[in-house]
Motif scaffolding. Structure first.
Motif, PDB file in Angstrom:
ATOM      1  N   LEU A   4       0.834  -1.202   0.000  1.00  9.87           N
ATOM      2  CA  LEU A   4       0.000   0.000   0.000  1.00  9.87           C
ATOM      3  C   LEU A   4       0.866   1.249   0.000  1.00  9.87           C
ATOM      4  O   LEU A   4       0.682   2.142  -0.818  1.00  9.87           O
ATOM      5  N   PHE A   5       1.834   1.312   0.908  1.00 12.68           N
ATOM      6  CA  PHE A   5       2.681   2.501   0.990  1.00 12.68           C
ATOM      7  C   PHE A   5       3.540   2.660  -0.263  1.00 12.68           C
ATOM      8  O   PHE A   5       3.782   3.774  -0.714  1.00 12.68           O
ATOM      9  N   GLY A   6       3.983   1.561  -0.828  1.00 11.56           N
ATOM     10  CA  GLY A   6       4.758   1.634  -2.065  1.00 11.56           C
ATOM     11  C   GLY A   6       3.944   2.218  -3.201  1.00 11.56           C
ATOM     12  O   GLY A   6       4.411   3.103  -3.923  1.00 11.56           O
ATOM     13  N   HIS A   7       2.711   1.740  -3.360  1.00 10.26           N
ATOM     14  CA  HIS A   7       1.834   2.272  -4.411  1.00 10.26           C
ATOM     15  C   HIS A   7       1.493   3.736  -4.132  1.00 10.26           C
ATOM     16  O   HIS A   7       1.471   4.563  -5.046  1.00 10.26           O
ATOM     17  N   MET A   8       1.228   4.048  -2.873  1.00  6.27           N
ATOM     18  CA  MET A   8       0.855   5.419  -2.524  1.00  6.27           C
ATOM     19  C   MET A   8       1.995   6.388  -2.846  1.00  6.27           C
ATOM     20  O   MET A   8       1.768   7.448  -3.414  1.00  6.27           O
ATOM     21  N   LYS A   9       3.220   6.017  -2.509  1.00  2.00           N
ATOM     22  CA  LYS A   9       4.358   6.888  -2.790  1.00  2.00           C
ATOM     23  C   LYS A   9       4.542   7.079  -4.290  1.00  2.00           C
ATOM     24  O   LYS A   9       4.932   8.155  -4.731  1.00  2.00           O
ATOM     25  N   ASP A  10       4.233   6.046  -5.082  1.00  5.92           N
ATOM     26  CA  ASP A  10       4.367   6.150  -6.534  1.00  5.92           C
ATOM     27  C   ASP A  10       3.258   6.985  -7.163  1.00  5.92           C
ATOM     28  O   ASP A  10       3.486   7.678  -8.151  1.00  5.92           O
ATOM     29  N   VAL A  23      -1.183  17.516   1.978  1.00  3.19           N
ATOM     30  CA  VAL A  23      -0.683  16.141   2.050  1.00  3.19           C
ATOM     31  C   VAL A  23      -1.749  15.238   2.660  1.00  3.19           C
ATOM     32  O   VAL A  23      -2.029  14.151   2.143  1.00  3.19           O
ATOM     33  N   LYS A  24      -2.370  15.682   3.753  1.00  5.38           N
ATOM     34  CA  LYS A  24      -3.423  14.889   4.395  1.00  5.38           C
ATOM     35  C   LYS A  24      -4.585  14.654   3.442  1.00  5.38           C
ATOM     36  O   LYS A  24      -5.133  13.550   3.378  1.00  5.38           O
ATOM     37  N   GLN A  25      -4.968  15.678   2.693  1.00  2.58           N
ATOM     38  CA  GLN A  25      -6.067  15.546   1.747  1.00  2.58           C
ATOM     39  C   GLN A  25      -5.700  14.575   0.628  1.00  2.58           C
ATOM     40  O   GLN A  25      -6.514  13.735   0.237  1.00  2.58           O
ATOM     41  N   ALA A  26      -4.480  14.658   0.130  1.00  5.08           N
ATOM     42  CA  ALA A  26      -4.035  13.747  -0.925  1.00  5.08           C
ATOM     43  C   ALA A  26      -4.045  12.306  -0.426  1.00  5.08           C
ATOM     44  O   ALA A  26      -4.446  11.391  -1.149  1.00  5.08           O
ATOM     45  N   ILE A  27      -3.627  12.091   0.811  1.00 10.61           N
ATOM     46  CA  ILE A  27      -3.628  10.738   1.379  1.00 10.61           C
ATOM     47  C   ILE A  27      -5.049  10.234   1.563  1.00 10.61           C
ATOM     48  O   ILE A  27      -5.362   9.083   1.242  1.00 10.61           O
ATOM     49  N   HIS A  33      -9.656   6.062  -2.970  1.00  9.05           N
ATOM     50  CA  HIS A  33      -9.450   5.402  -4.266  1.00  9.05           C
ATOM     51  C   HIS A  33      -9.003   3.951  -4.067  1.00  9.05           C
ATOM     52  O   HIS A  33      -9.525   3.043  -4.705  1.00  9.05           O
ATOM     53  N   HIS A  34      -8.052   3.736  -3.177  1.00  4.78           N
ATOM     54  CA  HIS A  34      -7.503   2.402  -2.959  1.00  4.78           C
ATOM     55  C   HIS A  34      -8.558   1.444  -2.413  1.00  4.78           C
ATOM     56  O   HIS A  34      -8.623   0.287  -2.833  1.00  4.78           O
ATOM     57  N   ASN A  35      -9.394   1.902  -1.521  1.00  9.67           N
ATOM     58  CA  ASN A  35     -10.400   1.028  -0.902  1.00  9.67           C
ATOM     59  C   ASN A  35     -11.634   0.814  -1.759  1.00  9.67           C
ATOM     60  O   ASN A  35     -12.242  -0.251  -1.708  1.00  9.67           O
ATOM     61  N   ASN A  36     -12.029   1.826  -2.534  1.00 15.13           N
ATOM     62  CA  ASN A  36     -13.315   1.761  -3.232  1.00 15.13           C
ATOM     63  C   ASN A  36     -13.232   1.629  -4.745  1.00 15.13           C
ATOM     64  O   ASN A  36     -14.217   1.237  -5.372  1.00 15.13           O
TER      65      ASN A  36
END
Length: 58
Positions: A4-10, A23-27, A33-36
């Protein structure tokens, strides 16, 4: 979790964020997106939310 963190950083462009709230909003947006919306090959091509619902229905 590491995946998850690898994909998020990319996928998130952190360099375009000037403030911590950006940054918080982007996360938050990425997590939504990742969950739904992001289909997982290892979960029968379902999103995480769909797969959870599938397991609870069985």
């Amino acid at each position: 979790m590491e995946s998850l963190f690898g994909h998020m950083k990319d996928e998130i462009d952190f360099k375009s964020c000037f403030y911590v709230f950006e940054v918080k909003q982007a996360i938050r947006e990425y997590m939504n997106h990742h969950n739904n919306e992001r289909y997982q090959w290892s979960l029968k091509k379902m999103t995480l939310v769909q797969y959870r619902g599938h397991l609870l229905a069985v």
